[in-house]
Scaffold this active site. Structure first.
Site, PDB file in Angstrom:
ATOM      1  CE  LYS A 121      -2.956  -3.098   0.274  1.00 30.11           C
ATOM      2  NZ  LYS A 121      -1.899  -4.103   0.481  1.00 30.11           N
ATOM      3  CB  SER A 468      -2.091 -11.994  -0.693  1.00 29.97           C
ATOM      4  OG  SER A 468      -0.733 -11.969  -1.054  1.00 29.97           O
TER       5      SER A 468
END
Length: 556
Positions: A121, A468
């Site tokens: 992120k 993921s």
């Protein structure tokens, strides 16, 4: 406003006093101020080496006439945050990173930015900040980890997650699990496969915000340090020529980045981050556009977790520039956008060389004819959902089976661990979307357990959460609208037949519209459990859907 506003004139004497206290000389203060955003911390293996790169960036800035001013950024390690409450904080941290950089740059009237990042992120958060601020900016990633080794085979982080499933199924003993655990992450750097971190760093290079090599030069190579010095020099050229992020990140550049993403078979998380990046540039990337580019772009790199190669192999084969050359030569890439080098994509590609045609395959001999990601629509996901089709086994491209419904990740994980999921099932995990989670948790645990237990060829997983980049199999995420806002995923009942057709881009529950509406009428009002966090509560209040990139709503 630039730095002259806070350092020139008699009214700025107090400001200069504070700068003298920093140890800066007059001639340094007179230079352009370049913010060097360093997301080093002592827990993320992809960031543990970033102080070395920050020093290299500052050397480049200083040598070419700028004053480098370093400041930090937070960062979450998704692997360590996985499978517990910590994952609720990962995606929301993207906006926090973006906002904190804006605060520092605006408060101190910086002239330009070099953004040093690496992991999931942090990279999109920094790119979003660059586009919001629209100061001359360049991104430097910390580089990928080298693959590990144990038992005669190459490994990465996903190997360890899947080894847990093998241990549960009894196909691996404690000694074997320990060998994988110790061998899968041998160096610093972003995890070695084409997971979210490396996908985003490759996307940044394809967008033109990073220098050639940004996505693939290994973290432990001296070349990575040279790239950082070159980035420090390059930002001064961008500043001189007034080339800004919104000059670089255009619709053409976004299409290029998406094409590279599809050719690489990258993480489904790009379906959150690229729309969010586009939004900060005043542009729009709907899911339908992503799917359209995937349909026309072949998947030409067989990368882990769905394939056999790692970022190290891609680097040696020609890197992102090699992939872009393949696409450009086939007319699948626009060569005109300007990049952080000050040159166009086409001018950069004159230096591209492909040294291994098995790693970077010709477009007429691809791994798959379509790109790595597919966007599905249907009554389960009227606004869309996403799957990494490049990592789905052929027998699971079409699948029908009974829904096994769970209200959160923990419930589903427990059922998988207790071997209550059987071949043919469709695991449905709801209440994990941007608002429902909150924070739209990644679910590498359930997907890797299924793969490790040998069920990825018979069991699908559908969620309003996300996965993921290390996930593989028929793992379908970002279901929109999410359950927390009354999306149809909230109406699915245990045993309902779920029909998945990835080639046709369809996902449906075999229940009539009338029955869905009847269920909606009797649906109890969802009450959110207290998060115990004002930060997560604020995120929940303003988060949009996965189909919109899970950005925060703009004020009315």
């Amino acid at each position: 406003m630039n730095s002259d506003f806070v350092k020139k004139g008699i009214q700025r004497a107090p400001h200069r006093s504070l700068l003298y206290a920093d140890g800066y000389a007059d001639w340094e203060i007179d230079r352009p101020w370049v913010g060097v955003v360093n997301s080093w911390n002592g827990i993320i293996p992809g960031h543990i080496q970033l102080n070395r790169l920050a020093a290299a960036v500052k050397a480049g800035v200083y040598a070419f006439g700028g004053l480098p001013i370093e400041f930090p950024s937070i960062g979450v390690c998704d692997g360590i945050a996985m499978n517990h409450e910590g994952m609720k904080y990962s995606l929301p941290s993207r906006e926090l990173i973006m906002d904190s950089i804006e605060v520092m740059a605006k408060a101190h009237a910086l002239d330009a930015l070099v953004l040093i990042t690496n992991c999931d992120k942090i990279t999109p958060g920094m790119v979003m900040a660059a586009l919001k601020l629209n100061l001359p900016a360049i991104v430097v990633s910390g580089g990928p980890m080298l693959p590990g080794r144990a038992g005669g085979r190459s490994l990465d982080l996903s190997s360890t997650f899947e080894a847990v499933g093998r241990r549960v199924s009894g196909s691996l003993d404690d000694e074997g699990l320990a060998a994988v655990e110790r061998g899968s992450c041998p160096t610093c750097g972003s995890c070695a496969g084409m997971f979210t971190a490396n996908t985003m760093n490759c996307v940044v290079e394809a967008l033109g915000l990073g220098l050639p090599g940004n996505g693939t030069i290994p973290a432990v190579y001296a070349e990575r340090e040279r790239l950082a010095k070159d980035a420090g020099a390059a930002i001064m050229k961008l500043l001189e020529r007034n080339i800004r992020p919104r000059d670089i990140v255009t619709d053409k550049a976004l299409d290029n980045a998406l094409a590279v993403d599809m050719a690489l078979g990258g993480s489904t998380n790009t379906c959150l981050h690229i729309p969010a990046i586009a939004h900060c540039a005043g542009l729009s990337v709907p899911l339908s556009r992503i799917d359209g580019i995937s349909r026309r772009t072949p998947h030409i790199c067989s990368m882990s977790p769905g394939g056999k190669y790692y970022l190290y192999d891609l680097y040696n084969a020609g890197g992102v520039q090699g992939v872009m050359k393949r696409l450009a030569d086939a007319g699948l890439l626009d060569a005109s956008p300007v990049t952080a080098t000050g040159l166009s994509v086409g001018e950069n590609l004159r230096r591209a060389v492909i040294t291994d045609p098995d790693v970077i395959r010709p477009v007429d001999d691809p791994v798959h004819k379509e790109g790595g990601i597919a966007v599905l629509f249907g009554n389960v996901a009227p606004l869309g959902c996403v799957v990494k089709q490049g990592a789905v086994l052929p027998e699971m491209m079409r699948h029908s089976g009974p829904a096994r419904v769970f209200e959160n990740e923990e419930e589903a994980t427990a059922a998988i661990m207790e071997k209550k999921i059987v071949p043919g099932d469709v695991v449905v995990i709801r209440g994990e979307g941007p608002k429902g989670g909150p924070g739209m948790r990644e679910m590498l645990g359930p997907t890797s357990l299924l793969a490790g237990m040998g069920l990825d060829n018979t069991v699908a997983l559908v969620t309003d959460g996300r996965f993921s980049g290390a996930s593989r199999g028929a793992s379908i995420g970002h279901v929109s609208p999410e359950a927390a806002v009354g999306g149809n995923i909230a109406l699915i009942a245990e045993g309902d037949e779920i029909e998945i057709d990835i080639p046709a881009r369809k996902i449906n529950v075999a229940v009539s519209d009338a029955e869905l509406e009847r269920r909606r009428g009797s649906l109890p009002k969802r009450t959110h459990l207290p998060t115990g966090s004002a930060f997560l509560d604020r995120y929940r209040a303003f988060a949009t859907s996965g189909a919109e990139g899970a950005i925060l709503k703009d004020p009315d």
